[in-house]
Write a protein that holds these residues in place. Structure first.
Motif, PDB file in Angstrom:
ATOM      1  N   PRO A   5       0.814  -1.217   0.000  1.00  0.00           N
ATOM      2  CA  PRO A   5       0.000   0.000   0.000  1.00  0.00           C
ATOM      3  C   PRO A   5       0.848   1.267   0.000  1.00  0.00           C
ATOM      4  O   PRO A   5       2.009   1.271   0.411  1.00  0.00           O
ATOM      5  CB  PRO A   5      -0.772  -0.125   1.308  1.00  0.00           C
ATOM      6  N   VAL A   6       0.227   2.358  -0.469  1.00  0.00           N
ATOM      7  CA  VAL A   6       0.809   3.687  -0.308  1.00  0.00           C
ATOM      8  C   VAL A   6       0.572   4.105   1.131  1.00  0.00           C
ATOM      9  O   VAL A   6      -0.575   4.135   1.603  1.00  0.00           O
ATOM     10  CB  VAL A   6       0.164   4.691  -1.278  1.00  0.00           C
ATOM     11  N   LEU A   7       1.652   4.427   1.838  1.00  0.00           N
ATOM     12  CA  LEU A   7       1.558   4.732   3.267  1.00  0.00           C
ATOM     13  C   LEU A   7       1.808   6.200   3.569  1.00  0.00           C
ATOM     14  O   LEU A   7       2.018   6.586   4.720  1.00  0.00           O
ATOM     15  CB  LEU A   7       2.566   3.863   4.040  1.00  0.00           C
ATOM     16  N   LEU A   8       1.779   7.055   2.533  1.00  0.00           N
ATOM     17  CA  LEU A   8       2.023   8.486   2.688  1.00  0.00           C
ATOM     18  C   LEU A   8       0.740   9.265   2.440  1.00  0.00           C
ATOM     19  O   LEU A   8      -0.195   8.788   1.786  1.00  0.00           O
ATOM     20  CB  LEU A   8       3.104   8.959   1.721  1.00  0.00           C
ATOM     21  N   ASP A   9       0.706  10.489   2.946  1.00  0.00           N
ATOM     22  CA  ASP A   9      -0.379  11.432   2.640  1.00  0.00           C
ATOM     23  C   ASP A   9      -0.099  12.035   1.268  1.00  0.00           C
ATOM     24  O   ASP A   9       0.853  12.807   1.102  1.00  0.00           O
ATOM     25  CB  ASP A   9      -0.417  12.520   3.711  1.00  0.00           C
TER      26      ASP A   9
END
Length: 836
Positions: free
Chosen positions: A774-778
């Motif tokens: 997953p993308v784990l950044l804002d």
């Protein structure tokens, strides 16, 4: 030796006409000549144009106390020195008065708190608190035997005198067994000490083993087995008169009287009891002396001394399968023959047991004439010739320990010989050990253990004991943790003969890794070897998956280590980064000449001034080295590796301590303790997750010490690595993200990839079709930090410069890497960069 003569000796021992009818009162002796002459510690070279022939030295009757490749150490009176000068034999004076040296050292050491020993703390006095500089005097030894009987009446016998000394003192003996007051049909072992009155460490080590047996019975399987299946006899003081005389001339310890107290009628006193045994008595004048003035004076006739007669009668009355006659010093393990370089008929068996008994203490082992000098009329030669007993003489302690080691060395020296004492007991009957083992992975053929593969364990066992095993030896496999299934859980090795071997190579123990085992998970197992009521446990583990190198710090550039910490006490030998100088001491490497990195130059080393070994080494305390902080948050497992060097020369009583922390140094867990000299670069690796939980605040700490300040200590560290398990790219921060600094970012990938590092002011969670992870950044605050190409097996390294702006303190930036290659697109773990 005829049977008639042996019986006559036994009768003499019982009658003992030379002894008074009662022991003298405390503080008196049968003969009270003037104090012995002062002895200097001198060294005679064995190399060079003026060096004497070693055999010629043996004929001079000198008090030889150390022998190495290039010199002999002698305790010499003024008359001895005059004789050497007359013969043109060169020597150097190390100390003018050896007895005073020991006495002053013991007096100083006695003032230092030693702490409660692991064993014998409940004795009065405690084990290291005897009245002679920490050593028990003769009355205290007797008292200890009484205390042990009162405390463990079902395990140790009442003390029994095997006869009286020349001056009428009892030679006390006790037996340890599960029925100590019954003569059972069990293998017999003997331990004796203080044949030579100036060697009390042998007596303390013997008592230490007795304490280990008694205090661990019922709790430790080996102690329980030995007490149940052996009859163990102990004579702690063979030469009570000589020992009491040393108490009188040096009440605080350090007395150098060696022989018994026979008045030879010509102004000299004493016979060397360990040259007075009847087998090969007086064989030559190299291994003993016929001169009453000499310390190795063998006496006027075989077994002329009541102490020897008592020991001969005792040996004849039992059937000791093994025996240990303990002496000091020189870090040696001596075996028969002592009188000449001749085969015993059991050389192979002696050699095997020599190696097993010195596995921990590292003593040089072999026949006395080969590793020290010839000695005739000695205990182990008589044991072997009279009864076929396998006997040995350990010379406990090193050069700096001497005859009276500091009180702080009593327990370490006893502890380093505990395994040897145990194995002498084991060897009296069946002594089964693992001679070799192998772990084979059955699967895709690579070196890594993966889900669905199986593990086979092959054991080659040996019985290094004097009897066949009383039952079949069974090996049982137990899985203690992890995802695995036992396939072959037991191996029957059958009955193993004396000094024979057996293997389960035809049907090895086996287990399989479950299909769902997670990469990086550990499967811990143990093998239990069972025979005759003894269970020996062998522990092992495998990590599932292929480790991938994430951090590589070859120390060619300092990435943020801290050398020397507040509270360190060492005055010299402080850790520093540099090109090591390479020093030696008595031919032994002290500091390395080169670092451990191929084609590298630098490493961390303790002291690097370019001086001698004695200039650079750690002195007067400890020095610590602290690694940069390492972020391993989110990792389930990791493999930590480093190269180390450690030299502890002279007195081996120090250690190199390596610890790991997961709270930035708030608390520490021991990773390893190096307590023996390993003065060569040694590569070690540890599954870090087996020791401590992995966090974002991991640190490594290395402590080198010389405390007490009596050794030459050097240490070095190089090539720190950290490998992780699992799929996908991985990033890790190495260092502290403080303003004005440049911590290091390490990244690794599974396959050749184009990579991009993203940053963000916040976190998030978003799955993207076709992207692994997953993308784990804002995404609203995301920005690109940098991009490049990466290859597997070679972690990428980049500096992350933090501006020197206080506004940034307390700010967190989140990082995540994207890798795109032949294997597809994958996202790494998320890293929080907290600016301090």
């Amino acid at each position: 030796m005829t049977a008639t003569f042996l019986l006559a000796l036994a009768a003499l021992a019982v009658q003992n006409p030379a002894a008074p009818t009662s022991a003298p009162s405390a503080g008196t002796t049968a003969a009270s000549p003037a104090d012995p002459p002062v002895k200097a510690h001198i060294r005679l070279p064995l190399t060079g144009p003026a060096a004497p022939n070693f055999e010629d030295l043996l004929t001079l009757g000198l008090d030889l106390v150390e022998v190495d490749s290039d010199a002999v150490a002698v305790l010499a009176t003024a008359a001895d020195r005059a004789r050497l000068e007359q013969r043109g034999i060169p020597f150097t004076i190390v100390r003018e008065d050896e007895q005073r040296y020991y006495a002053e050292r013991l007096a100083t050491g006695a003032l230092q708190p030693l702490g409660a020993p692991a064993l014998g703390a409940g004795l009065v006095p405690p084990f290291t608190s005897g009245s002679i500089g920490g050593y028990y005097d003769f009355a205290e030894v007797v008292n200890v035997l009484d205390q042990l009987r009162a405390t463990y009446p079902s395990l140790i016998s009442q003390k029994v005198s095997i006869g009286q000394s020349l001056e009428g003192r009892p030679m006390w003996m006790v037996k340890i067994s599960d029925n100590p007051d019954v003569d059972e049909n069990e293998p017999e072992v003997r331990y004796d000490s203080l044949h030579h009155a100036r060697e009390p460490q042998g007596m303390q080590t013997t008592l230490w083993y007795m304490l280990w047996l008694l205090e661990n019975y019922g709790a430790d399987p080996l102690a329980t087995y030995l007490v149940n299946e052996r009859e163990l006899y102990f004579v702690p003081v063979v030469n009570p008169d000589g020992y009491v005389y040393n108490q009188q001339i040096a009440p605080g310890g350090g007395g150098l009287w060696r022989k018994n107290r026979r008045d030879n009628g010509d102004g000299t006193m004493g016979v060397d009891l360990n040259r007075n045994y009847p087998f090969k008595w007086g064989y030559d004048s190299l291994g003993s002396s016929g001169d009453t003035f000499d310390v190795t004076y063998r006496g006027p006739s075989p077994a002329s001394e009541p102490e020897t007669q008592n020991m001969v009668a005792f040996i004849q009355s039992r059937q000791f399968e093994t025996a240990l006659s303990t002496h000091t010093y020189s870090n040696l393990w001596l075996s028969p023959w002592g009188y000449d370089v001749l085969p015993t008929g059991n050389d192979a068996e002696f050699s095997e047991l020599n190696e097993l008994c010195t596995e921990v203490n590292g003593y040089l082992a072999g026949p006395a004439p080969l590793v020290l000098y010839p000695a005739n009329g000695v205990t182990f030669d008589y044991d072997y010739s009279a009864k076929g007993t396998f006997g040995w003489t350990p010379e406990i302690g090193g050069q700096a320990d001497g005859f009276w080691p500091p009180a702080s060395r009593i327990v370490p020296l006893a502890e380093e010989n505990l395994l040897a004492f145990q194995r002498v007991s084991l060897a009296a009957a069946a002594f089964v050990y693992v001679d070799a083992s192998s772990v084979a992975t059955i699967g895709d053929g690579d070196e890594f253990v993966e889900a669905g593969e199986s593990i086979e364990l092959t054991l080659d066992l040996r019985n290094a004991g004097r009897a066949v095993t009383g039952s079949s030896v069974i090996a049982t496999l137990v899985i203690d943790s992890g995802s695995a299934t036992v396939l072959q859980g037991a191996s029957d090795f059958g009955v193993i003969g004396s000094f024979q071997g057996a293997s389960n190579g035809g049907a090895p123990l086996a287990f399989s890794i479950d299909a769902g085992a997670e990469p990086g998970s550990t499967v811990a197992y143990r093998v239990v070897l069972s025979h005759e009521g003894l269970d020996q446990e062998l522990f092992g583990s495998v990590v599932v998956g292929e480790p991938r190198l994430l951090v590589l710090d070859q120390l060619e550039v300092d990435l943020g280590w801290t050398a020397g910490l507040p509270g360190d006490t060492a005055s010299t030998g402080i850790w520093e980064l540099g090109d090591p100088n390479g020093t030696t001491s008595s031919g032994q490497p002290a500091q390395p000449e080169d670092d451990a990195t191929p084609a590298g130059t630098l490493c961390f080393v303790t002291g690097n001034t370019g001086g001698s070994a004695g200039t650079d080494d750690v002195d007067n305390g400890f020095t610590r080295l602290l690694s940069p902080r390492l972020d391993l948050s989110g990792a389930s497992s990791a493999l930590l590796g480093y190269s180390r060097w450690y030299a502890d020369l002279s007195v081996a009583d120090d250690e190199l301590l390596i610890e790991v922390s997961n709270d930035d140094g708030g608390s520490w867990s021991t990773l390893e303790v190096v307590a023996q000299t390993e003065n060569a670069w040694t590569r070690v690796e540890f599954p870090l997750h087996d020791t401590i939980a992995l966090t974002d605040a991991m640190r490594l700490r290395v402590t080198a010490s010389d405390d007490p300040n009596n050794s030459l200590v050097e240490a070095a560290i190089d090539d720190l690595t950290l490998a992780v398990y699992g799929a996908g790219p991985r990033i890790a921060l190495y260092g502290t993200a403080a303003i004005g600094t440049s911590p290091t970012l390490f990244t690794s990938v599974e396959s050749a990839s184009a990579t991009t590092l993203f940053g963000s002011a916040g976190t998030g969670f978003l799955t993207v079709p076709g992207v692994s992870g997953p993308v784990l950044l804002d995404l609203g605050t995301a920005f690109t930090v940098g991009s490049g190409a990466a290859t597997p097996g070679a972690p990428a390294q980049a500096d992350l410069p933090i501006p020197n702006d206080t506004v940034l303190q307390g700010v967190s930036i989140y990082l995540q890497q994207l890798a795109a290659g032949a294997g597809g697109i994958a996202l790494s773990n998320r890293l929080e960069l907290r600016i301090e």
